[in-house]
Design a protein around this motif. Structure first.
Motif, PDB file in Angstrom:
ATOM      1  N   GLY A 117       0.812  -1.211   0.000  1.00 43.42           N
ATOM      2  CA  GLY A 117       0.000   0.000   0.000  1.00 43.42           C
ATOM      3  C   GLY A 117       0.842   1.256   0.000  1.00 43.42           C
ATOM      4  O   GLY A 117       1.772   1.410  -0.803  1.00 43.42           O
ATOM      5  N   ARG A 141       2.864   7.383  -6.930  1.00 39.77           N
ATOM      6  CA  ARG A 141       2.677   6.002  -7.368  1.00 39.77           C
ATOM      7  C   ARG A 141       3.434   5.754  -8.675  1.00 39.77           C
ATOM      8  O   ARG A 141       4.083   4.727  -8.851  1.00 39.77           O
ATOM      9  N   GLN A 181      -6.843   6.106  -2.217  1.00 42.03           N
ATOM     10  CA  GLN A 181      -5.887   5.968  -3.313  1.00 42.03           C
ATOM     11  C   GLN A 181      -6.024   7.024  -4.398  1.00 42.03           C
ATOM     12  O   GLN A 181      -5.327   6.972  -5.404  1.00 42.03           O
TER      13      GLN A 181
END
Length: 635
Positions: free
Chosen positions: A183, A265, A242
């Protein structure tokens, strides 16, 4: 007058004892008087401020007592392993936390009243690194319950919940939408913050407990909510947040306007070969600073292969030249530059990379060019009122040119396919014990409740695991204590032959004149005898500037060595639990306070009081450094 003189003579000649009597009556006859008594000592355990400030709920005082040598390990076990076992009862990521946790525990450390806080995070990092080097593992449960729990999300919260549930014997399956577990640890933090071997090692240790892992599977898309609900006995939701939050201002939907989470990310997945020359980052918290430093690390690198195809930027590539490439990175915030939410050292790192920081400005709109892409952001000066509201103030509007706009102003969850759980604000609402309101077999934790620290997600996981365990056993979800942390239990260390001095108690369940108030009371520095502690400077870790790391690829934080870790742990004042300093024994004028026999002592059970001798003089409480003694017996 005669009577008055006679009475005065009687009072002067009154004798308490007859001739030949050399021993006083029992002190108990003096101390205890029907419904009241002189105040005599009770040994009271309370929660230290560091532990009260730990979102993961660690027994910080407990594992520091192991490192310092106060709590001896069992025979055949090293102190490093003993400390690791004590620490990981609450948090299975000591190595990771040693690198990334902002250590709110240290902010409240009572040692600050003497000179400086204890380096809790530094000692935790040492314990975590030592555990990885030694290959310490978690023991698998002795018995399987046959109950199946689905854990949705393989970040720190989901992994920590799987860890706690496996220890209880429940079968766990983690569903993770990405290709690897971790994560935010893996995809939301730049790799130079936490060495990947540390992340991988601590995740694998949990998986090795027998956790089933299904990556690349998104619940709500690849598997339905109904199927999860049907196939498992309980479900823990740790899906995080997210998606970066995009403000509702004109032009913010341009294709080169993205969220900070998405930007990081891309970097961590190795899909960020280069970034534009002019970047505007809007935020002021840790994520926004991470974005600026990543942008400076990547720089304007021309990421192409000889054939013209994109060159994948790997997480370990060092691009020193990019720092001097003429790239312009600007960080803006509605807060003043000296009050940004990001840690001060992170802000200084950004400045060392020539990131321009502008405070007290609010974005008004994104300027769109002829090609439909953002070319700048317009700002207006602003400030905050006393009640925290942001207001525009007089001053000219300004525009900062931009080839890329990154909004790092918060995160939201992706609730597509999970509408049954959405509370209307792209979040899941928890009830008591983190049980989902209206869905009794479902529990929730981490950022999906409210974005916060990694340690908070770990703390939620432990609470939810206890609730899930109770639910699976047909019991009501337990009511949480006022101070909801891991608490040291004096009974654990008591030898089987431990007997109080008064001889009335034969079971360690009821220890002589001891009371545990840790679940409802915190001990502050004003409850300690601070004069006992000599001024001892904190042993600080070496923290390098990011510009140095980008040059040579080294580690940002250098851990303490063993001697340093032990010395730093010894600075802990053991607030709220016996420090074994002997002050109460040495200074008691009645010799009423005594050490328990060596073969019966344990941490927290070191001294006891003989009430046939105690006169309630308070000296023992006055000289107790840890605030462990309270003069209250009989009240």
């Amino acid at each position: 007058m005669a009577n008055e003189t006679h009475n005065a003579e009687l009072s002067r000649t009154f004798r308490r004892y007859e001739d030949g009597v050399s021993e006083p009556d029992s002190w108990q006859d003096v101390i205890f008087k029907a419904g009241w008594s002189y105040k005599c000592p009770v040994y009271v355990q309370r929660t230290p401020t560091c532990q009260n400030g730990c979102p993961a709920g660690e027994d910080i005082r407990g594992w520091l007592d192991v490192v310092r040598g106060l709590d001896k390990p069992p025979e055949g076990v090293t102190w490093q392993e003993h400390a690791f076992r004590r620490l990981t009862r609450a948090n299975p990521f000591p190595g990771v936390m040693g690198y990334v946790c902002p250590a709110p525990c240290e902010e409240g450390c009572n040692r600050r009243a003497v000179e400086d806080h204890v380096g809790i995070n530094a000692v935790e990092q040492f314990v975590g690194e030592a555990a990885l080097k030694a290959g310490f593992t978690f023991a698998k449960p002795a018995k399987e319950t046959g109950k199946r729990v689905a854990i949705i999300g393989g970040g720190p919260g989901g992994l920590a919940c799987a860890y706690q549930l496996r220890l209880k014997g429940h079968s766990c399956t983690i569903f993770e939408s990405r290709e690897e577990l971790g994560g935010m640890l893996r995809y939301g933090l730049p790799n130079y913050r936490t060495p990947r071997p540390v992340v991988d090692g601590e995740i694998q240790r949990i998986v090795d407990l027998g956790v089933t892992v299904k990556t690349g599977v998104r619940v709500g898309r690849d598997i339905s909510f109904k199927d999860i609900d049907k196939d498992f006995d309980a479900v823990f939701w740790a899906i995080g947040t997210q998606r970066g939050r995009i403000p509702e201002i004109p032009g913010a939907d341009a294709p080169n306007c993205i969220g900070g989470i998405e930007f990081l990310r891309e970097f961590n997945e190795g899909r960020l070969p280069e970034v534009p020359r002019r970047i505007v980052v809007i935020g002021g918290g840790d994520t926004s600073v991470d974005v600026t430093t990543v942008a400076r690390k990547v720089g304007g690198f021309a990421g192409t292969k000889p054939d013209g195809s994109p060159l994948t930027y790997t997480a370990d590539m060092v691009t020193q030249a990019a720092i001097h490439s003429g790239q312009k990175v600007t960080l803006t915030s509605v807060l003043p530059t000296n009050k940004l939410k990001a840690a001060e050292r992170e802000v200084e790192d950004a400045r060392s990379l020539d990131v321009a920081i502008v405070g007290n400005v609010m974005p008004l709109s994104v300027t769109i060019g002829a090609n439909g892409r953002a070319v700048g952001v317009r700002f207006a000066p602003c400030e905050h009122t006393k009640d925290g509201k942001r207001v525009r103030v007089a001053g000219d509007e300004t525009e900062i040119p931009a080839d890329l706009v990154v909004f790092a102003i918060g995160q939201v969850a992706d609730m597509d396919g999970l509408e049954a759980l959405d509370n209307g604000r792209h979040a899941i609402a928890p009830g008591p014990g983190l049980q989902v309101i209206g869905n009794p077999k479902h529990f929730v934790g981490g950022d999906i409740i409210v974005p916060h620290l990694l340690a908070t997600a770990v703390g939620h996981a432990a609470i939810a695991a206890e609730g899930i365990d109770a639910f699976l056993n047909g019991q009501p979800v337990p009511r949480r204590p006022h101070i909801d942390k891991r608490h040291f239990d004096i009974r654990e260390g008591l030898p089987k032959n431990a007997k109080p001095v008064d001889g009335k108690v034969t079971s360690p369940d009821n220890v002589h004149n001891f009371e545990n108030r840790a679940h409802r009371e915190v001990i502050e520095s004003d409850g300690l005898f601070l004069a006992h502690f000599a001024t001892t400077p904190r042993i600080a870790r070496t923290e390098r500037r990011l510009s140095e790391i980008f040059s040579d690829g080294g580690t940002r934080i250098t851990p303490l060595d063993e001697a340093q870790a032990v010395a730093e742990a010894k600075r802990c004042m053991s607030c709220g639990l016996c420090l074994e300093c002997d002050n109460c024994v040495v200074f008691c004028p009645q010799v009423a306070v005594k050490k328990v026999p060596r073969d019966q002592k344990a941490l927290g059970y070191y001294v006891t009081t003989d009430y046939t001798r105690c006169i309630g003089c308070h000296i023992c409480a006055d000289v107790c450094p840890a605030g462990y003694i309270q003069m209250g017996l009989g009240e």
